[in-house]
Design an enzyme around this catalytic site. Structure first.
Site, PDB file in Angstrom:
ATOM      1  N   PHE A 137       6.047   2.395   7.941  1.00  0.00           N
ATOM      2  CA  PHE A 137       7.225   1.730   7.381  1.00  0.00           C
ATOM      3  C   PHE A 137       7.115   1.770   5.865  1.00  0.00           C
ATOM      4  O   PHE A 137       6.135   1.299   5.290  1.00  0.00           O
ATOM      5  CB  PHE A 137       7.359   0.278   7.852  1.00  0.00           C
ATOM      6  N   ASP A 222       0.605   3.381   0.280  1.00  0.00           N
ATOM      7  CA  ASP A 222       1.626   2.328   0.248  1.00  0.00           C
ATOM      8  C   ASP A 222       0.915   1.012   0.568  1.00  0.00           C
ATOM      9  O   ASP A 222       0.623   0.710   1.739  1.00  0.00           O
ATOM     10  CB  ASP A 222       2.709   2.650   1.291  1.00  0.00           C
ATOM     11  N   LYS A 251       6.091  -6.956  -2.734  1.00  0.00           N
ATOM     12  CA  LYS A 251       5.942  -8.228  -2.000  1.00  0.00           C
ATOM     13  C   LYS A 251       5.340  -9.359  -2.824  1.00  0.00           C
ATOM     14  O   LYS A 251       6.033 -10.022  -3.556  1.00  0.00           O
ATOM     15  CB  LYS A 251       5.134  -7.978  -0.717  1.00  0.00           C
TER      16      LYS A 251
HETATM   17  C1  LIG Z   1       4.199  -0.995   3.855  1.00  0.00           C
HETATM   18  C2  LIG Z   1       5.567  -1.343   3.363  1.00  0.00           C
HETATM   19  N1  LIG Z   1       6.180  -0.533   2.494  1.00  0.00           N
HETATM   20  C3  LIG Z   1       7.407  -0.808   2.019  1.00  0.00           C
HETATM   21  C4  LIG Z   1       8.092  -1.922   2.421  1.00  0.00           C
HETATM   22  C5  LIG Z   1       9.475  -2.199   1.885  1.00  0.00           C
HETATM   23  O1  LIG Z   1       9.434  -3.239   0.985  1.00  0.00           O
HETATM   24  P1  LIG Z   1      10.812  -3.959   0.515  1.00  0.00           P
HETATM   25  O2  LIG Z   1      11.340  -4.674   1.704  1.00  0.00           O
HETATM   26  O3  LIG Z   1      10.363  -4.872  -0.588  1.00  0.00           O
HETATM   27  O4  LIG Z   1      11.703  -2.885   0.038  1.00  0.00           O
HETATM   28  C6  LIG Z   1       7.493  -2.808   3.322  1.00  0.00           C
HETATM   29  C7  LIG Z   1       8.205  -4.011   3.792  1.00  0.00           C
HETATM   30  O5  LIG Z   1       7.879  -4.624   4.764  1.00  0.00           O
HETATM   31  C8  LIG Z   1       6.197  -2.513   3.818  1.00  0.00           C
HETATM   32  O6  LIG Z   1       5.587  -3.305   4.698  1.00  0.00           O
END
Ligand SMILES: Cc1ncc(COP(=O)(O)O)c(C=O)c1O
Length: 397
Positions: A137, A222, A251
């Site tokens: 994700f 990520d 986050k």
């Molecule tokens: C690993 C990871 N990358 C990216 C995101 C996306 O972040 P945002 O919701 O702040 O765009 C998330 C959100 O849960 C995530 O868990």
């Protein structure tokens, strides 16, 4: 406004993109939340991995207040001292490079995708492919849902962006087979969050690092969910003797104030020149001041140490619960990023916990996820365990 009025207003005027509980929160402090009707909740999801330092921590609240009174936003046409300082503090805690600031995880990843493509094209025209993992994700923009190798997030939004290739997570041979001359980067979560709290084998990230070096491919980690102390180190990669070329975070970096960031090795970030990328709000005064306060308070209050210590206690308790319950298949995770895979769907257990004042959530339909704040105490863990075990027992009947 009553809760009923809030629900009606939302239904009438807010885009229906979320399945919300019929509850509105009014106040938060530490690991606790109170709804508009005064009911207290123990927060074991931290605003989906955002409130790592707890709700409304006075150190961060004071920093935000001071900054807001002085200057909230100018623009990136000017130098922003707090932004430069935050970049320095991120680098000091990770590796040499430069930071691009955005406002969310998806935007941080979007920046990483653009940078990897630009860097790749500079090496060889057409070197633009990025390999990601199934069940990953990476966000909800068009590029990041394409990077996210899960059909449910992509359905209805085709055509997606060209140039993405998917491989199974935690499978080095598959990754090696997928890399070609066109590959510019591999983009991976050190632990998959939304995909079900999937922890790779200990050798996966070091092997991936060596593979990327051998093939001349960038390694993008990520750490949007695993970062800012969630797994007991500031970033999860720091458990291994490796460094990524690019890391993304968001986050919890702003303690609830929207911010995202991408740090890249110096020679990689040089592929970006003025005009290559931008964000109106990225790294503004307020968000950067919040980020600085968050990093400082994590160190000052030993939150990483507390995370590791409380993680041991929580894992022991959860393993005990697994021993007593036939619905729990596996307990996994690292630090305070914990998944409990069930033999059944988890939605009903989440609802029962909420009714008893404990907030958890469920990913991939059958993985209960616990992401308590890093400041959680033994007493709060005991309280959560009581609710969780009751909810599971009630559910089992
Ligand atoms: C690993 C990871 N990358 C990216 C995101 C996306 O972040 P945002 O919701 O702040 O765009 C998330 C959100 O849960 C995530 O868990």
């Amino acid at each position: 406004m009553t809760n009923e009025e809030i629900l009606q207003l939302t239904a009438r005027h807010v885009a229906p993109t979320y399945n919300r509980f019929s509850i509105s929160m009014a106040k938060g402090k530490g690991c606790l939340l109170w709804d508009t009707e005064g009911k207290e909740y123990l927060d074991f999801i931290s605003g989906l991995g955002v409130n790592n330092i707890g709700h409304s921590h006075s150190f961060v609240v004071d920093a935000i207040k001071r900054q807001a009174e002085n200057l909230i936003h100018v623009s990136n046409l000017f130098h922003i001292p707090q932004q430069a300082q935050l970049a320095k503090e991120i680098v000091k805690r990770t590796f040499q490079g430069k930071v691009f600031f955005a406002n969310s995880g998806a935007e941080a990843n979007e920046a990483a995708i653009k940078l990897a493509r630009k860097y790749g094209q500079n090496q060889m025209p057409g070197k633009i492919e990025i390999i990601t993992a199934y069940n990953s994700f990476h966000g909800r923009t068009l590029a990041t849902i394409t990077a996210t190798a899960q059909e449910k997030y992509q359905k209805g939004f085709h055509p997606l962006l060209p140039g993405f290739v998917y491989t199974p997570y935690n499978d080095i041979s598959a990754m090696e087979a997928a890399i070609t001359d066109k590959t510019c980067a591999v983009m991976i979560e050190p632990i998959q969050g939304e995909g079900g709290v999937n922890v790779p084998s200990p050798e996966y990230l070091p092997c991936l690092r060596r593979l990327c070096d051998r093939k001349g491919v960038l390694l993008i980690l990520d750490e949007v969910q695993t970062g800012i102390g969630r797994t007991g180190r500031l970033f999860n990669y720091q458990y291994y003797d490796i460094r990524p070329d690019i890391i993304t975070m968001a986050k919890s970096l702003g303690g609830g104030v929207p911010i995202g960031a991408m740090l890249a090795r110096d020679d990689v970030i040089d592929a970006f020149i003025p005009g290559s990328h931008a964000s109106t709000f990225g790294g503004n005064y307020l968000a950067s001041a919040a980020g600085l306060a968050v990093l400082e308070v994590i160190d000052k209050e030993g939150m990483l140490e507390n995370c590791v210590c409380m993680s041991d206690i929580l894992f022991k308790e959860l393993m005990g619960l697994k021993g007593e319950s036939s619905v729990i298949k596996e307990v996994r995770g690292k630090g305070l990023m914990i998944g409990m895979e069930l033999h059944c769907e988890g939605r009903e257990i989440v609802k029962r916990c909420l009714a008893k004042g404990l907030i958890i959530n469920c990913t991939m339909d059958n993985v209960l996820r616990l992401l308590p704040p890093l400041i959680i105490t033994r007493k709060e863990i005991d309280r959560a365990m009581e609710v969780l075990s009751d909810a599971i027992k009630d559910f089992q009947g």
